[in-house]
Design a protein around this motif. Structure first.
Motif, PDB file in Angstrom:
ATOM      1  N   LYS A  84       0.801  -1.211   0.000  1.00  0.00           N
ATOM      2  CA  LYS A  84       0.000   0.000   0.000  1.00  0.00           C
ATOM      3  C   LYS A  84       0.842   1.274   0.000  1.00  0.00           C
ATOM      4  N   HIS A 101      -3.590   2.820  -7.343  1.00  0.00           N
ATOM      5  CA  HIS A 101      -5.019   2.518  -7.337  1.00  0.00           C
ATOM      6  C   HIS A 101      -5.250   1.034  -7.050  1.00  0.00           C
ATOM      7  N   GLU A 104      -4.802  -0.151  -3.368  1.00  0.00           N
ATOM      8  CA  GLU A 104      -5.898   0.136  -2.444  1.00  0.00           C
ATOM      9  C   GLU A 104      -6.819  -1.062  -2.256  1.00  0.00           C
TER      10      GLU A 104
END
Length: 239
Positions: A84, A101, A104
């Motif tokens: 992350k 993205h 996530e």
């Protein structure tokens, strides 16, 4: 029914593969449909050692394996944090934004379970006393402590005794334990003294890496200690 992927990290698959099974059974009892991604590396060992291109290559393989899954549950705070917070930075420009993205979608196991809509319905019971240890990544970068402790406190019959120095590192730190073994072991011994002061013989954590380090040190110093991942404890409580 939610569909999730369970990412069992390389070190867990090698050191204690049953912990992946514990996590899977808990997720299934929550009502999820689970597909396992077994054994890839998140790239953290290479990244922490300064080998950025190697970390990027290894991380790319993990992301490829996770492609197509909307939620990837990770029973390791350090691996979840790597994906992350650090993996996306290995790519520049639009590619980096795309990786960020995708990152996530990765959720640490305890955080996922604590926020699950069916968690309150789990019939959790396990008499006994335990204490809890965070990994540094889990505590400082992901903020997992209270969610994990909340899950433990949901278990009927379980006496959760918090450590006096809960926010102190166990001394593992991945390659740190190889580069600075004397310091690493001294930190582990200090942590084990704190565990012993709680009057328990079971230490629980969301990170098997910390537990492996502490268990090895306990054996070397003849301290009686059992180490359970959070997934193992929850699975035991459901049995």
């Amino acid at each position: 029914m939610a569909k999730v992927a369970l990412f069992v990290p390389c070190y867990m698959a090698a050191l204690r593969p049953d912990d992946g099974g514990h996590a899977r059974r808990v997720l299934e009892r929550l009502g999820d449909e689970v597909q396992t991604i077994l054994g890839p590396c998140c790239g953290q060992p290479a990244f922490n050692s300064g080998y950025r291109s190697e970390a990027k290559s290894v991380g790319r393989a993990l992301l490829r394996a996770a492609r197509g899954h909307e939620t990837i549950v990770v029973p390791s705070g350090s691996c979840a944090s790597m994906v992350k917070h650090y993996l996306p930075g290995l790519w520049a420009g639009p590619r980096g934004a795309s990786i960020e993205h995708m990152s996530e979608r990765f959720v640490e196991f305890g955080a996922y379970v604590a926020a699950h809509p069916n968690v309150a319905a789990l019939p959790l019971r396990l008499p006994g006393a335990v204490t809890y240890h965070d990994s540094c990544h889990g505590r400082r970068e992901l903020g997992l402590t209270e969610g994990a402790v909340g899950l433990l406190e949901q278990v009927e019959g379980l006496d959760v005794r918090r450590l006096a120095y809960e926010d102190e590192c166990c001394g593992f730190g991945g390659t740190f334990t190889v580069k600075e073994p004397e310091v690493s072991v001294a930190m582990a011994r200090a942590k084990l003294e704190d565990v012993a002061s709680r009057g328990v013989r079971v230490l629980v954590s969301g990170d098997l890496s910390c537990l492996a380090h502490l268990e090895a040190t306990a054996r070397a110093t003849d301290q009686s200690l059992e180490t359970w991942t959070l997934a193992e404890l929850l699975d035991r409580a459901l049995a």
